[in-house]
Motif scaffolding. Structure first.
Motif, PDB file in Angstrom:
ATOM      1  N   ILE A 177     -67.460  90.969   7.059  1.00  0.00           N
ATOM      2  CA  ILE A 177     -67.049  90.845   8.385  1.00  0.00           C
ATOM      3  C   ILE A 177     -65.411  90.757   8.423  1.00  0.00           C
ATOM      4  CG2 ILE A 177     -67.045  89.699  10.382  1.00  0.00           C
ATOM      5  CD1 ILE A 177     -70.041  88.977  10.056  1.00  0.00           C
ATOM      6  N   TRP A 178     -64.974  89.807   7.424  1.00  0.00           N
ATOM      7  CA  TRP A 178     -63.679  89.406   7.509  1.00  0.00           C
ATOM      8  C   TRP A 178     -62.982  90.173   6.064  1.00  0.00           C
ATOM      9  CZ3 TRP A 178     -62.355  87.497  11.759  1.00  0.00           C
ATOM     10  CH2 TRP A 178     -63.044  86.639  12.319  1.00  0.00           C
ATOM     11  N   CYS A 179     -61.740  90.555   6.338  1.00  0.00           N
ATOM     12  CA  CYS A 179     -61.177  91.163   5.216  1.00  0.00           C
ATOM     13  C   CYS A 179     -60.365  90.041   4.153  1.00  0.00           C
ATOM     14  CB  CYS A 179     -60.083  92.239   5.658  1.00  0.00           C
ATOM     15  SG  CYS A 179     -60.867  93.644   6.538  1.00  0.00           S
ATOM     16  N   ASP A 180     -60.476  90.376   3.055  1.00  0.00           N
ATOM     17  CA  ASP A 180     -59.580  89.586   2.184  1.00  0.00           C
ATOM     18  C   ASP A 180     -57.976  90.150   2.412  1.00  0.00           C
ATOM     19  OD1 ASP A 180     -61.898  88.150   1.228  1.00  0.00           O
ATOM     20  OD2 ASP A 180     -61.880  89.678  -0.149  1.00  0.00           O
ATOM     21  N   GLU A 181     -57.144  89.234   1.790  1.00  0.00           N
ATOM     22  CA  GLU A 181     -55.508  89.678   1.976  1.00  0.00           C
ATOM     23  C   GLU A 181     -55.562  91.007   0.998  1.00  0.00           C
ATOM     24  OE1 GLU A 181     -53.031  86.533   0.928  1.00  0.00           O
ATOM     25  OE2 GLU A 181     -53.962  85.089   2.174  1.00  0.00           O
ATOM     26  N   ASP A 182     -56.008  91.211   0.168  1.00  0.00           N
ATOM     27  CA  ASP A 182     -56.240  92.316  -0.957  1.00  0.00           C
ATOM     28  C   ASP A 182     -56.414  93.504  -0.004  1.00  0.00           C
ATOM     29  OD1 ASP A 182     -55.144  90.513  -2.859  1.00  0.00           O
ATOM     30  OD2 ASP A 182     -57.125  90.718  -3.822  1.00  0.00           O
ATOM     31  N   ASP A 183     -57.255  93.320   1.191  1.00  0.00           N
ATOM     32  CA  ASP A 183     -57.663  94.685   1.619  1.00  0.00           C
ATOM     33  C   ASP A 183     -56.827  95.023   3.060  1.00  0.00           C
ATOM     34  OD1 ASP A 183     -60.231  94.202   0.134  1.00  0.00           O
ATOM     35  OD2 ASP A 183     -61.291  93.358   1.734  1.00  0.00           O
ATOM     36  N   ALA A 184     -55.668  94.305   3.178  1.00  0.00           N
ATOM     37  CA  ALA A 184     -54.874  94.555   4.453  1.00  0.00           C
ATOM     38  C   ALA A 184     -54.394  95.971   4.401  1.00  0.00           C
ATOM     39  CB  ALA A 184     -53.767  93.686   4.510  1.00  0.00           C
ATOM     40  N   ALA A 185     -54.002  96.546   3.236  1.00  0.00           N
ATOM     41  CA  ALA A 185     -53.335  97.715   3.238  1.00  0.00           C
ATOM     42  C   ALA A 185     -54.466  98.759   3.199  1.00  0.00           C
ATOM     43  CB  ALA A 185     -52.676  97.955   1.727  1.00  0.00           C
ATOM     44  N   GLU A 186     -55.495  98.758   2.718  1.00  0.00           N
ATOM     45  CA  GLU A 186     -56.842  99.618   3.127  1.00  0.00           C
ATOM     46  C   GLU A 186     -57.107  99.551   4.354  1.00  0.00           C
ATOM     47  OE1 GLU A 186     -61.224 100.710   1.197  1.00  0.00           O
ATOM     48  OE2 GLU A 186     -60.203  98.905   0.624  1.00  0.00           O
ATOM     49  N   LEU A 187     -57.074  98.444   4.898  1.00  0.00           N
ATOM     50  CA  LEU A 187     -57.523  98.299   6.527  1.00  0.00           C
ATOM     51  C   LEU A 187     -56.673  99.121   7.322  1.00  0.00           C
ATOM     52  CD1 LEU A 187     -59.426  97.493   8.658  1.00  0.00           C
ATOM     53  CD2 LEU A 187     -58.311  95.316   8.967  1.00  0.00           C
ATOM     54  N   ASP A 188     -55.190  99.006   6.969  1.00  0.00           N
ATOM     55  CA  ASP A 188     -54.181  99.460   7.744  1.00  0.00           C
ATOM     56  C   ASP A 188     -54.195 101.189   7.699  1.00  0.00           C
ATOM     57  OD1 ASP A 188     -53.004  97.151   8.692  1.00  0.00           O
ATOM     58  OD2 ASP A 188     -51.419  96.954   7.268  1.00  0.00           O
ATOM     59  N   GLY A 189     -54.602 101.637   6.481  1.00  0.00           N
ATOM     60  CA  GLY A 189     -54.800 103.009   6.295  1.00  0.00           C
ATOM     61  C   GLY A 189     -55.905 103.606   7.071  1.00  0.00           C
ATOM     62  N   TYR A 190     -57.092 102.877   7.314  1.00  0.00           N
ATOM     63  CA  TYR A 190     -58.343 103.191   8.234  1.00  0.00           C
ATOM     64  C   TYR A 190     -57.646 103.236   9.510  1.00  0.00           C
ATOM     65  CZ  TYR A 190     -61.404 102.920   4.121  1.00  0.00           C
ATOM     66  OH  TYR A 190     -62.115 102.797   2.818  1.00  0.00           O
ATOM     67  N   LEU A 191     -57.285 102.275  10.174  1.00  0.00           N
ATOM     68  CA  LEU A 191     -56.556 102.213  11.380  1.00  0.00           C
ATOM     69  C   LEU A 191     -55.786 103.406  11.666  1.00  0.00           C
ATOM     70  CD1 LEU A 191     -56.059  98.451  11.745  1.00  0.00           C
ATOM     71  CD2 LEU A 191     -57.843  99.706  12.910  1.00  0.00           C
ATOM     72  N   TYR A 192     -54.846 103.695  10.701  1.00  0.00           N
ATOM     73  CA  TYR A 192     -53.772 104.639  10.974  1.00  0.00           C
ATOM     74  C   TYR A 192     -54.681 106.020  11.001  1.00  0.00           C
ATOM     75  CZ  TYR A 192     -50.095 108.056  10.282  1.00  0.00           C
ATOM     76  OH  TYR A 192     -49.255 109.117  10.255  1.00  0.00           O
ATOM     77  N   ASP A 193     -55.627 106.261  10.303  1.00  0.00           N
ATOM     78  CA  ASP A 193     -56.172 107.250  10.195  1.00  0.00           C
ATOM     79  C   ASP A 193     -57.192 107.598  11.513  1.00  0.00           C
ATOM     80  OD1 ASP A 193     -55.515 108.145   7.622  1.00  0.00           O
ATOM     81  OD2 ASP A 193     -57.348 107.491   6.601  1.00  0.00           O
ATOM     82  N   ALA A 194     -57.730 106.433  12.113  1.00  0.00           N
ATOM     83  CA  ALA A 194     -58.501 106.481  13.112  1.00  0.00           C
ATOM     84  C   ALA A 194     -57.584 106.918  14.316  1.00  0.00           C
ATOM     85  CB  ALA A 194     -59.168 105.205  13.379  1.00  0.00           C
ATOM     86  N   ARG A 195     -56.249 106.075  14.455  1.00  0.00           N
ATOM     87  CA  ARG A 195     -55.478 106.458  15.578  1.00  0.00           C
ATOM     88  C   ARG A 195     -55.099 107.933  15.553  1.00  0.00           C
ATOM     89  NH1 ARG A 195     -52.780 101.234  13.748  1.00  0.00           N
ATOM     90  NH2 ARG A 195     -53.649  99.570  15.278  1.00  0.00           N
ATOM     91  N   PHE A 196     -54.700 108.495  14.377  1.00  0.00           N
ATOM     92  CA  PHE A 196     -54.321 109.912  14.271  1.00  0.00           C
ATOM     93  C   PHE A 196     -55.481 110.809  14.631  1.00  0.00           C
ATOM     94  CE2 PHE A 196     -53.690 113.959  11.753  1.00  0.00           C
ATOM     95  CZ  PHE A 196     -52.267 114.127  12.380  1.00  0.00           C
ATOM     96  N   ASP A 197     -56.602 110.202  14.296  1.00  0.00           N
ATOM     97  CA  ASP A 197     -57.932 111.400  14.821  1.00  0.00           C
ATOM     98  C   ASP A 197     -58.057 111.242  16.374  1.00  0.00           C
ATOM     99  OD1 ASP A 197     -58.394 112.005  12.292  1.00  0.00           O
ATOM    100  OD2 ASP A 197     -60.056 110.473  11.814  1.00  0.00           O
ATOM    101  N   ALA A 198     -57.882 109.886  17.012  1.00  0.00           N
ATOM    102  CA  ALA A 198     -57.847 109.949  18.283  1.00  0.00           C
ATOM    103  C   ALA A 198     -56.828 110.823  18.998  1.00  0.00           C
ATOM    104  CB  ALA A 198     -57.762 108.648  18.827  1.00  0.00           C
ATOM    105  N   VAL A 199     -55.663 111.003  18.361  1.00  0.00           N
ATOM    106  CA  VAL A 199     -54.612 111.544  19.023  1.00  0.00           C
ATOM    107  C   VAL A 199     -54.888 112.982  18.977  1.00  0.00           C
ATOM    108  CG1 VAL A 199     -52.252 112.217  18.765  1.00  0.00           C
ATOM    109  CG2 VAL A 199     -52.671 109.989  18.466  1.00  0.00           C
ATOM    110  N   ARG A 200     -55.369 113.426  17.773  1.00  0.00           N
ATOM    111  CA  ARG A 200     -55.914 115.032  17.223  1.00  0.00           C
ATOM    112  C   ARG A 200     -56.896 115.255  18.452  1.00  0.00           C
ATOM    113  NH1 ARG A 200     -55.922 116.501  11.823  1.00  0.00           N
ATOM    114  NH2 ARG A 200     -57.038 114.491  11.557  1.00  0.00           N
ATOM    115  N   ASP A 201     -57.884 114.380  18.741  1.00  0.00           N
ATOM    116  CA  ASP A 201     -58.930 114.661  19.529  1.00  0.00           C
ATOM    117  C   ASP A 201     -58.363 114.595  21.115  1.00  0.00           C
ATOM    118  OD1 ASP A 201     -61.665 114.987  20.172  1.00  0.00           O
ATOM    119  OD2 ASP A 201     -61.639 112.846  21.270  1.00  0.00           O
ATOM    120  N   ARG A 202     -57.529 113.748  21.396  1.00  0.00           N
ATOM    121  CA  ARG A 202     -57.167 113.852  22.780  1.00  0.00           C
ATOM    122  C   ARG A 202     -56.247 115.319  23.085  1.00  0.00           C
ATOM    123  NH1 ARG A 202     -54.395 108.568  23.464  1.00  0.00           N
ATOM    124  NH2 ARG A 202     -53.417 109.525  21.864  1.00  0.00           N
ATOM    125  N   ALA A 203     -55.416 115.696  22.274  1.00  0.00           N
ATOM    126  CA  ALA A 203     -54.794 116.992  22.182  1.00  0.00           C
ATOM    127  C   ALA A 203     -55.619 118.090  22.320  1.00  0.00           C
ATOM    128  CB  ALA A 203     -53.862 117.187  20.894  1.00  0.00           C
TER     129      ALA A 203
END
Length: 121
Positions: A4-30
């Motif tokens: 449920i919680w991310c370790d400090e080492d997982d922050a970069a990976e989580l940021d990558g997933y969030l970036y991808d999710a936001r990008f997919d949302a923008v593409r879907d909106r377009a």
């Protein structure tokens, strides 16, 4: 078992997933806004305009006026859909120009050309 919680080492990976999710949302909106514009144009062209011509030729003034009102309503939806489309495409271009395919490449070349035209400072 998922964490449920991310370790400090997982922050970069989580940021990558969030970036991808936001990008997919923008593409879907377009995509959705672009489809809405195409459907509006098709509805006006394929259904309303032929109905307007037919009712006018038949002298059915009330039907022609109702059809003109429907064309007006459909036309008033287009600027809002276009603005959503324009903003989403701009955001998509800023994040990943290549995601727009050939158009993104043309825009990148155009930006390069514009930058080369600026006088030296």
């Amino acid at each position: 078992m998922r964490k449920i919680w991310c370790d400090e080492d997982d922050a970069a990976e989580l940021d990558g997933y969030l970036y991808d999710a936001r990008f997919d949302a923008v593409r879907d909106r377009a995509t959705r806004a672009g489809r809405q514009l195409m459907e509006l144009c098709e509805y006006i062209r394929e259904e309303l305009c032929p109905e307007l011509v037919h009712s006018t030729e038949q002298g059915r003034i009330e039907d022609a006026l109702r059809t003109l009102a429907a064309i007006d309503i459909a036309g008033k939806e287009a600027p809002n859909a276009y603005k959503v489309y324009e903003v989403a495409l701009s955001e998509q271009y800023e994040r990943s120009p290549s995601s727009l395919g050939a158009m993104g490449e043309h825009l990148m070349l155009f930006e390069t050309w514009i930058a080369s035209q600026e006088p030296p400072r």
